[in-house]
Design an enzyme around this catalytic site. Structure first.
Site, PDB file in Angstrom:
ATOM      1  CG  ASP A 228      -1.845   1.194   1.258  1.00  0.00           C
ATOM      2  OD1 ASP A 228      -2.899   1.135   0.617  1.00  0.00           O
ATOM      3  OD2 ASP A 228      -1.490   2.201   1.908  1.00  0.00           O
ATOM      4  CG  LEU A 229       1.847   5.418  -2.596  1.00  0.00           C
ATOM      5  CD1 LEU A 229       3.327   5.080  -2.789  1.00  0.00           C
ATOM      6  CD2 LEU A 229       1.296   6.113  -3.844  1.00  0.00           C
TER       7      LEU A 229
END
Length: 210
Positions: A157-158
């Site tokens: 997840d960024l």
């Protein structure tokens, strides 16, 4: 929300194990991880949010709810939508195809979401990723926000990557191994730690993480 006793144990454990997260927890405040018990709706919402900012995902999701006529999503209703209607609310061609493919697979019984509750995390992820358009990130979101699993860490997840970079004062973006090492201190409550990362990152961006 996740059960209150789990939240309390998780917050206490993470605060003791990780000084950086202890500060994040104190600044963010109480944890309120919302669980959506409608598994199909949660899957569709996760697909909508893939590779989008939180704001953009929320905008498209609100359009989706309006198009659907409410929050009661069913596979049958999803299959009844014309593909152009899905594109008109901002879904890419790939996502429009994916949400209908998921609905079709569930209608045929190829994957049965109710069975996931009896599976361990790895088995549930493997089952979910059989569906078109569902990768590890979406499966992680499902485990966290539909099944309410307390120890999920979405290393891809960024927002998590950015949060750990900021909160831990890293000079370079951490790779998966580094991320996993940081989050290992939060076990068996990595879902809670991840939630605090997202909330703390919002404070950083708003200049409120002081």
């Amino acid at each position: 929300m996740l059960d209150e006793p789990i939240l309390k144990k998780g917050i206490r454990h993470i605060s003791r194990a990780d000084k950086v997260m202890k500060r994040a927890i104190s600044l963010v405040g109480p944890c309120s991880i919302q669980i959506d018990n409608n598994g199909f709706r949660m899957l569709i919402r996760s697909v909508v949010g893939q590779q989008l900012s939180v704001a953009a995902a929320r905008t498209i999701w609100n359009r989706f709810v309006s198009l659907n006529g409410g929050r009661r999503f069913t596979p049958g209703k999803m299959l009844a939508f014309d593909r152009s209607a899905l594109r008109s609310i901002g879904l890419s061609a790939a996502k429009a195809h994916a949400v209908q493919s998921i609905a079709r697979s569930l209608t045929k019984g190829e994957v049965k979401l109710r069975r996931l509750r009896a599976m361990d995390d790895d088995a549930a992820i493997m089952e979910l990723t059989r569906l078109r358009g569902i990768g590890p990130w979406t499966a992680h979101m499902y485990l966290m926000f539909s099944l309410g699993r307390p120890d999920v860490f979405p290393s891809g997840d960024l927002g998590i990557v950015n949060a750990i970079t900021e909160l831990y004062g890293l000079s370079t973006r951490p790779d998966k191994e580094k991320l996993e090492n940081v989050a290992s201190a939060w076990k068996p409550y990595r879902t809670i730690g991840s939630w605090y990362c997202w909330q703390a990152l919002d404070l950083v961006r708003d200049g409120k993480y002081l």
